[in-house]
Design a protein around this motif. Sequence first.
Motif, PDB file in Angstrom:
ATOM      1  N   PRO A 124      -2.629   6.094  21.667  1.00  0.00           N
ATOM      2  CA  PRO A 124      -2.962   6.925  20.505  1.00  0.00           C
ATOM      3  C   PRO A 124      -1.776   7.799  20.110  1.00  0.00           C
ATOM      4  N   GLY A 125      -1.671   8.060  18.809  1.00  0.00           N
ATOM      5  CA  GLY A 125      -0.562   8.892  18.351  1.00  0.00           C
ATOM      6  C   GLY A 125       0.623   8.076  17.894  1.00  0.00           C
ATOM      7  N   GLY A 126       0.477   6.744  17.850  1.00  0.00           N
ATOM      8  CA  GLY A 126       1.533   5.896  17.314  1.00  0.00           C
ATOM      9  C   GLY A 126       2.813   5.957  18.123  1.00  0.00           C
ATOM     10  N   ALA A 127       3.944   5.892  17.397  1.00  0.00           N
ATOM     11  CA  ALA A 127       5.247   5.845  18.061  1.00  0.00           C
ATOM     12  C   ALA A 127       5.476   7.085  18.921  1.00  0.00           C
ATOM     13  N   VAL A 128       5.090   8.251  18.366  1.00  0.00           N
ATOM     14  CA  VAL A 128       5.304   9.486  19.113  1.00  0.00           C
ATOM     15  C   VAL A 128       4.453   9.489  20.382  1.00  0.00           C
ATOM     16  N   GLY A 129       3.193   9.076  20.244  1.00  0.00           N
ATOM     17  CA  GLY A 129       2.308   9.035  21.399  1.00  0.00           C
ATOM     18  C   GLY A 129       2.885   8.162  22.501  1.00  0.00           C
ATOM     19  N   ALA A 130       3.383   6.989  22.111  1.00  0.00           N
ATOM     20  CA  ALA A 130       3.964   6.078  23.086  1.00  0.00           C
ATOM     21  C   ALA A 130       5.192   6.700  23.743  1.00  0.00           C
ATOM     22  N   GLY A 131       6.028   7.309  22.920  1.00  0.00           N
ATOM     23  CA  GLY A 131       7.240   7.914  23.450  1.00  0.00           C
ATOM     24  C   GLY A 131       6.943   9.038  24.420  1.00  0.00           C
ATOM     25  N   GLY A 207      10.623   4.833  17.292  1.00  0.00           N
ATOM     26  CA  GLY A 207      10.405   4.942  15.852  1.00  0.00           C
ATOM     27  C   GLY A 207       9.965   6.349  15.477  1.00  0.00           C
ATOM     28  N   THR A 208      10.474   6.838  14.337  1.00  0.00           N
ATOM     29  CA  THR A 208      10.131   8.196  13.917  1.00  0.00           C
ATOM     30  C   THR A 208       9.825   8.204  12.439  1.00  0.00           C
ATOM     31  N   SER A 209       9.091   9.219  12.001  1.00  0.00           N
ATOM     32  CA  SER A 209       8.908   9.392  10.566  1.00  0.00           C
ATOM     33  C   SER A 209       9.361  10.798  10.199  1.00  0.00           C
ATOM     34  N   VAL A 210       9.320  11.101   8.912  1.00  0.00           N
ATOM     35  CA  VAL A 210       9.890  12.362   8.430  1.00  0.00           C
ATOM     36  C   VAL A 210       9.345  13.558   9.204  1.00  0.00           C
TER      37      VAL A 210
ATOM     38  N   ASP B 155       1.517  -2.899  -2.079  1.00  0.00           N
ATOM     39  CA  ASP B 155       0.403  -3.043  -1.137  1.00  0.00           C
ATOM     40  C   ASP B 155       0.603  -2.217   0.116  1.00  0.00           C
ATOM     41  N   LEU B 156       1.703  -1.472   0.192  1.00  0.00           N
ATOM     42  CA  LEU B 156       2.019  -0.764   1.438  1.00  0.00           C
ATOM     43  C   LEU B 156       1.249   0.545   1.591  1.00  0.00           C
ATOM     44  N   GLY B 157       0.520   0.966   0.532  1.00  0.00           N
ATOM     45  CA  GLY B 157      -0.216   2.220   0.594  1.00  0.00           C
ATOM     46  C   GLY B 157      -1.101   2.288   1.828  1.00  0.00           C
ATOM     47  N   GLY B 158      -0.999   3.372   2.579  1.00  0.00           N
ATOM     48  CA  GLY B 158      -1.809   3.542   3.782  1.00  0.00           C
ATOM     49  C   GLY B 158      -1.334   2.710   4.955  1.00  0.00           C
ATOM     50  N   LYS B 159      -0.239   1.964   4.760  1.00  0.00           N
ATOM     51  CA  LYS B 159       0.275   1.135   5.851  1.00  0.00           C
ATOM     52  C   LYS B 159       1.617   1.697   6.339  1.00  0.00           C
ATOM     53  N   LYS B 160       2.084   1.081   7.428  1.00  0.00           N
ATOM     54  CA  LYS B 160       3.351   1.537   7.991  1.00  0.00           C
ATOM     55  C   LYS B 160       4.445   0.515   7.711  1.00  0.00           C
ATOM     56  N   VAL B 161       5.578   1.001   7.239  1.00  0.00           N
ATOM     57  CA  VAL B 161       6.710   0.115   7.011  1.00  0.00           C
ATOM     58  C   VAL B 161       7.899   0.616   7.838  1.00  0.00           C
ATOM     59  N   GLY B 162       8.525  -0.318   8.563  1.00  0.00           N
ATOM     60  CA  GLY B 162       9.663   0.039   9.406  1.00  0.00           C
ATOM     61  C   GLY B 162      10.971  -0.086   8.643  1.00  0.00           C
ATOM     62  N   GLU B 182       3.425   5.142   5.188  1.00  0.00           N
ATOM     63  CA  GLU B 182       4.098   5.831   6.285  1.00  0.00           C
ATOM     64  C   GLU B 182       5.389   5.088   6.609  1.00  0.00           C
ATOM     65  N   ILE B 183       6.514   5.764   6.389  1.00  0.00           N
ATOM     66  CA  ILE B 183       7.816   5.140   6.627  1.00  0.00           C
ATOM     67  C   ILE B 183       8.282   5.504   8.034  1.00  0.00           C
ATOM     68  N   VAL B 184       8.421   4.492   8.882  1.00  0.00           N
ATOM     69  CA  VAL B 184       8.810   4.731  10.272  1.00  0.00           C
ATOM     70  C   VAL B 184      10.265   4.315  10.448  1.00  0.00           C
ATOM     71  N   GLU B 185      11.078   5.259  10.922  1.00  0.00           N
ATOM     72  CA  GLU B 185      12.506   4.990  11.077  1.00  0.00           C
ATOM     73  C   GLU B 185      12.824   4.510  12.488  1.00  0.00           C
ATOM     74  N   PHE B 186      13.691   3.517  12.576  1.00  0.00           N
ATOM     75  CA  PHE B 186      14.130   3.016  13.873  1.00  0.00           C
ATOM     76  C   PHE B 186      15.654   3.050  13.933  1.00  0.00           C
ATOM     77  N   PRO B 187      16.187   3.065  15.169  1.00  0.00           N
ATOM     78  CA  PRO B 187      17.644   3.101  15.282  1.00  0.00           C
ATOM     79  C   PRO B 187      18.301   1.786  14.863  1.00  0.00           C
TER      80      PRO B 187
END
Lengths: 261, 272
Positions: A124-131, A207-210, B155-162, B182-187
């Motif tokens: 639970p908690g997505g990327a942050v939860g996992a981290g 993974g992180t978000s704003v 179609d990305l509304g409410g979804k997560k995009v990396g 939800e925009i998820v940033e990765f290294p």
Amino acid sequence: MRRSTRQRLVRLGFYALFVAVVVLVAVSADWERLQRSFFRLDIAGEQFPDIVVIAAKNTVVYTAIAFVGGLVFGLVFAVMKLSPIAPYRWLATVYIEVFRGLPALLTIFAIAFILPIALGVRVPGGAVGAGVLGLVLVAGAYMAETIRAGIQAVPKGQVEAARSLGMSPSRTMVSIVLPQAFRLIIPPLTNEFVLLIKDTSLLYIAGTSVTTKELTTFARGEASTSSNATPLLVAGVLYLLITVPLTRLVAWLERRQARAR
Amino acid sequence: MRRTALLVPLAVAGLLLSACGGDDDTTTPTDTGGSGSGATDLGLISDGQLTVCSDIPYEPFEFEDADAPSGYSGFDIDLVQAIADNLELEVVVSVTGFDALSSGTALEADSCDMAASAMTITEERKANITFADAYYDSLQSLLVPEDSDVASIDDLGGKKVGVQSSTTGQIYAEENAPEDTEIVEFPGDTEMYAALQAGSVDALLQDLPVNLVHVEDGGFTIAEEYQTDEQYGFALKKEGKEALVGAINEQLQALRDDGTYDEIYGMYFTGE
């Protein structure tokens, strides 16, 4: 020459050496280039307030969760490691060896990606939860050994006295041994806390978000966007603003306790 | 295979250039007598070598390749190799994290002469680093699982995009995806692809060629492609590399003129 005079001269020499090194470094550093790459006030100013209200706040929150979680894990596994029941001891040993031996980055990666791919388990908690769970596991392994050492450092006579007063083994552990053990391990636990603050910088791999960025990830992004390393320096200062008062506070608490003993 | 295919046109291009490059410019390969002095003119950190920083791997822009002269291949690296060949310089690749490149730190510290790492040219970055002329028009794309109901960015509304941090893909997603995405940033791509496989994100928005590599792996498909007005450029230190920037720009133009650019482009992006 009298011995005290000579000593004073030698000491003076060391002071002079210290000043000379400081001056040499200050003179030989390319301040202009340094300033251009690392101390751009305009770019530093742009970092606020987000770097504090989002990034530094997240760093503190993640650290607090990981520390409390780690403490719980550590306590459970420390007691298991001292258990008279062999399988409990084995389990604790495996846990401690695995998560103390793996780099925290790999543990976080495993929880964030390998766990859901292999077992469909999602923290639970997505990327942050996992981290953060990864950090809890790592911190728990370190703290288990610290707490075990603390428990074993409590004099045996304490246990024997409690038992002869009619206390049960678990009651003895909770009200006699653990309080004394924790007092002994405050310094290493502080150390662990400070290490955890810095380890939160590894959460970026999940993974992180704003809104979920911690200090390092935030500063790296800003440094990349502005093509200047100043944000990293601002983050460094903020880390020190968090850790130094904390370690000073604990040092003060320790001194007070030592007096009370 | 790729490598041998490249060497022939490169050799031909080199010959053509040296044959027709008789003008009095110091950076043309006809100036063979002065490769040492030419190198100092360019302000290189070590004579006769073009030291290139790159965040590797980022296939197909840069990746390890034991058969390549520098030990690395990819669109960026092959272009740099062609430029360096024309300038009679040896390419030395220094693998460096993207942070150190895009923040300009590695360049300011003279760890390398230039950064070739699929870096987007932005106005903000231009304030602190110099870009050579753009060498690639960024094509972005949306990668989704084959059974996904995401058919377009709307179609990305409410979804997560990396996305990868500080890239054109991130900028594009922020500007064009619906508000509640939800925009998820990765290294990097490694983590993004792992997250997509793990189902932690619903789609990846990044460079088309990189996504195409994943389509080849199977199970995933490109839902949409995007033309952006962003371009990639080789990055150099703000001050002191003016001669090298000039030489690189000149060679980039020469490579476009003689078809070498198209050869390299075709090899990596259009599957020719």
